[in-house]
Write a protein that holds these residues in place. Structure first.
Motif, PDB file in Angstrom:
ATOM      1  N   ASP A 183       5.075  -6.995  -8.449  1.00  0.00           N
ATOM      2  CA  ASP A 183       6.802  -6.686  -9.207  1.00  0.00           C
ATOM      3  C   ASP A 183       7.249  -6.406 -10.068  1.00  0.00           C
ATOM      4  N   ALA A 184       5.622  -5.613 -10.833  1.00  0.00           N
ATOM      5  CA  ALA A 184       6.017  -4.426 -11.980  1.00  0.00           C
ATOM      6  C   ALA A 184       6.916  -3.566 -11.752  1.00  0.00           C
ATOM      7  N   SER A 185       7.554  -2.597 -12.337  1.00  0.00           N
ATOM      8  CA  SER A 185       8.583  -1.487 -12.074  1.00  0.00           C
ATOM      9  C   SER A 185       7.280  -0.195 -11.996  1.00  0.00           C
ATOM     10  N   PRO A 186       7.803   0.676 -11.396  1.00  0.00           N
ATOM     11  CA  PRO A 186       7.124   1.745 -10.661  1.00  0.00           C
ATOM     12  C   PRO A 186       6.553   2.413 -12.112  1.00  0.00           C
ATOM     13  N   MET A 187       8.008   2.722 -12.808  1.00  0.00           N
ATOM     14  CA  MET A 187       7.293   2.924 -14.835  1.00  0.00           C
ATOM     15  C   MET A 187       6.059   2.364 -15.283  1.00  0.00           C
ATOM     16  N   VAL A 188       6.533   0.818 -15.014  1.00  0.00           N
ATOM     17  CA  VAL A 188       5.541  -0.222 -15.835  1.00  0.00           C
ATOM     18  C   VAL A 188       4.003   0.135 -15.299  1.00  0.00           C
ATOM     19  N   VAL A 189       3.364  -0.113 -13.567  1.00  0.00           N
ATOM     20  CA  VAL A 189       2.439   0.541 -13.314  1.00  0.00           C
ATOM     21  C   VAL A 189       1.923   1.735 -14.018  1.00  0.00           C
ATOM     22  N   ILE A 190       2.804   2.529 -13.386  1.00  0.00           N
ATOM     23  CA  ILE A 190       2.560   4.076 -14.319  1.00  0.00           C
ATOM     24  C   ILE A 190       1.587   3.712 -15.541  1.00  0.00           C
ATOM     25  N   GLU A 191       2.912   3.340 -16.261  1.00  0.00           N
ATOM     26  CA  GLU A 191       2.100   3.331 -18.123  1.00  0.00           C
ATOM     27  C   GLU A 191       0.882   2.119 -18.060  1.00  0.00           C
ATOM     28  N   GLN A 192       0.903   1.352 -16.700  1.00  0.00           N
ATOM     29  CA  GLN A 192      -0.419   0.851 -17.942  1.00  0.00           C
ATOM     30  C   GLN A 192      -1.542   1.527 -16.921  1.00  0.00           C
ATOM     31  N   LEU A 193      -1.086   2.577 -15.599  1.00  0.00           N
ATOM     32  CA  LEU A 193      -2.617   3.040 -15.097  1.00  0.00           C
ATOM     33  C   LEU A 193      -2.579   3.784 -16.379  1.00  0.00           C
ATOM     34  N   ASN A 194      -1.608   4.573 -16.930  1.00  0.00           N
ATOM     35  CA  ASN A 194      -2.496   5.574 -17.960  1.00  0.00           C
ATOM     36  C   ASN A 194      -2.538   5.369 -19.379  1.00  0.00           C
ATOM     37  N   ARG A 195      -2.491   3.974 -19.423  1.00  0.00           N
ATOM     38  CA  ARG A 195      -3.250   3.206 -20.790  1.00  0.00           C
ATOM     39  C   ARG A 195      -4.632   3.411 -20.093  1.00  0.00           C
ATOM     40  N   ALA A 196      -5.072   2.871 -19.181  1.00  0.00           N
ATOM     41  CA  ALA A 196      -6.233   2.222 -18.822  1.00  0.00           C
ATOM     42  C   ALA A 196      -7.288   3.421 -19.120  1.00  0.00           C
ATOM     43  N   LEU A 197      -6.370   4.985 -18.542  1.00  0.00           N
ATOM     44  CA  LEU A 197      -7.196   6.138 -18.200  1.00  0.00           C
ATOM     45  C   LEU A 197      -7.344   6.718 -19.908  1.00  0.00           C
ATOM     46  N   ALA A 198      -6.592   6.832 -20.677  1.00  0.00           N
ATOM     47  CA  ALA A 198      -6.659   7.194 -22.241  1.00  0.00           C
ATOM     48  C   ALA A 198      -7.524   6.224 -22.690  1.00  0.00           C
ATOM     49  N   LYS A 207       0.518  -1.450   0.315  1.00  0.00           N
ATOM     50  CA  LYS A 207      -0.108  -0.053  -0.096  1.00  0.00           C
ATOM     51  C   LYS A 207       1.116   1.367   0.069  1.00  0.00           C
ATOM     52  N   ALA A 208       2.023   1.531   0.873  1.00  0.00           N
ATOM     53  CA  ALA A 208       2.885   2.259   0.854  1.00  0.00           C
ATOM     54  C   ALA A 208       3.423   2.597  -0.623  1.00  0.00           C
ATOM     55  N   ALA A 209       4.077   1.299  -1.046  1.00  0.00           N
ATOM     56  CA  ALA A 209       5.063   1.702  -2.315  1.00  0.00           C
ATOM     57  C   ALA A 209       4.082   2.051  -3.867  1.00  0.00           C
ATOM     58  N   LEU A 210       2.670   1.755  -3.494  1.00  0.00           N
ATOM     59  CA  LEU A 210       1.950   1.887  -4.165  1.00  0.00           C
ATOM     60  C   LEU A 210       0.958   4.096  -4.342  1.00  0.00           C
ATOM     61  N   GLU A 211       1.188   3.756  -3.370  1.00  0.00           N
ATOM     62  CA  GLU A 211       0.701   5.404  -2.787  1.00  0.00           C
ATOM     63  C   GLU A 211       1.886   6.366  -3.659  1.00  0.00           C
ATOM     64  N   THR A 212       2.778   6.015  -2.651  1.00  0.00           N
ATOM     65  CA  THR A 212       4.205   6.462  -2.959  1.00  0.00           C
ATOM     66  C   THR A 212       4.428   6.955  -5.166  1.00  0.00           C
ATOM     67  N   VAL A 213       4.194   5.675  -5.745  1.00  0.00           N
ATOM     68  CA  VAL A 213       4.664   5.482  -6.843  1.00  0.00           C
ATOM     69  C   VAL A 213       3.361   6.456  -7.969  1.00  0.00           C
ATOM     70  N   LEU A 214       2.334   6.523  -7.145  1.00  0.00           N
ATOM     71  CA  LEU A 214       1.208   7.181  -7.707  1.00  0.00           C
ATOM     72  C   LEU A 214       1.393   8.756  -7.845  1.00  0.00           C
ATOM     73  N   ARG A 215       1.355   9.546  -5.955  1.00  0.00           N
ATOM     74  CA  ARG A 215       2.075  10.378  -5.972  1.00  0.00           C
ATOM     75  C   ARG A 215       2.892  11.107  -6.796  1.00  0.00           C
ATOM     76  N   ARG A 216       4.006  10.783  -6.740  1.00  0.00           N
ATOM     77  CA  ARG A 216       5.942  10.335  -7.627  1.00  0.00           C
ATOM     78  C   ARG A 216       5.186  11.172  -8.511  1.00  0.00           C
ATOM     79  N   ALA A 217       4.138  10.451  -9.692  1.00  0.00           N
ATOM     80  CA  ALA A 217       3.341  10.242 -10.503  1.00  0.00           C
ATOM     81  C   ALA A 217       2.474  11.325 -11.338  1.00  0.00           C
ATOM     82  N   GLY A 218       2.448  12.275  -9.666  1.00  0.00           N
ATOM     83  CA  GLY A 218       1.649  13.581  -9.862  1.00  0.00           C
ATOM     84  C   GLY A 218       0.477  13.020  -9.796  1.00  0.00           C
ATOM     85  N   TYR A 219      -0.831  12.043  -9.208  1.00  0.00           N
ATOM     86  CA  TYR A 219      -1.993  11.571  -8.746  1.00  0.00           C
ATOM     87  C   TYR A 219      -2.456  11.738  -7.573  1.00  0.00           C
ATOM     88  N   ASP A 220      -3.845  12.071  -7.506  1.00  0.00           N
ATOM     89  CA  ASP A 220      -4.612  12.293  -5.814  1.00  0.00           C
ATOM     90  C   ASP A 220      -4.612  10.976  -6.037  1.00  0.00           C
TER      91      ASP A 220
END
Length: 140
Positions: A119-134, A27-40
């Motif tokens: 196990d995905a890297s932070p960049m992969v997590v953000i890429e997948q989220l951004n792709r889903a949002l797009a 939970k802490a890791a995912l929150e950090t990744v999302l916040r660093r990518a600029g998400y609330d």
């Protein structure tokens, strides 16, 4: 998720990502990744809490851990769609360390936007989220 510094800070995205994961470290890791990518971000310890507080949050995306005490991620997905039919366009992504073809097939059958490996890297997590949002925005 490690190498959190691999995700450079970006200007704030437009909107909120909510997620549920019972593992404090995940939970802490995912929150950090999302916040660093600029998400609330709004993180919850279980699916029941997320669902109970979802009304009024208007998230752009929902991320659910598959294996949580009480309601599983799959059960939470179905409950969210049942309780909040107006949120059918909000992409739901599953997040799990147990990634196999059967689990992916079940997620796809439910209509999940994507499946993120813990196990995905932070960049992969953000890429997948951004792709889903797009993709969800292209349906508007």
């Amino acid at each position: 998720m490690n190498a959190l510094s691999a995700v450079p800070p970006r200007p704030a995205q437009d909107g909120l990502v909510v997620f549920a994961d019972d593992s404090p470290s995940a939970k802490a890791a995912l929150e950090t990744v999302l916040r660093r990518a600029g998400y609330d971000v709004a993180g919850f310890d279980c699916a029941d809490d997320l669902i109970d507080q979802l009304d009024g949050l208007y998230p752009r995306a929902i991320i659910l851990d598959l294996e949580m005490p009480g309601m599983s991620g799959f059960e939470a997905f179905c409950e969210i769609r049942r309780r909040y039919p107006n949120a059918a366009e909000v992409p739901v992504l599953f997040f799990s360390a147990h990634y196999d073809a059967d689990t992916r097939a079940q997620a796809d059958a439910l209509g999940a936007a994507d499946f993120i490996s813990k196990d995905a890297s932070p960049m992969v997590v953000i890429e997948q989220l951004n792709r889903a949002l797009a993709k969800s925005m292209s349906h508007c």
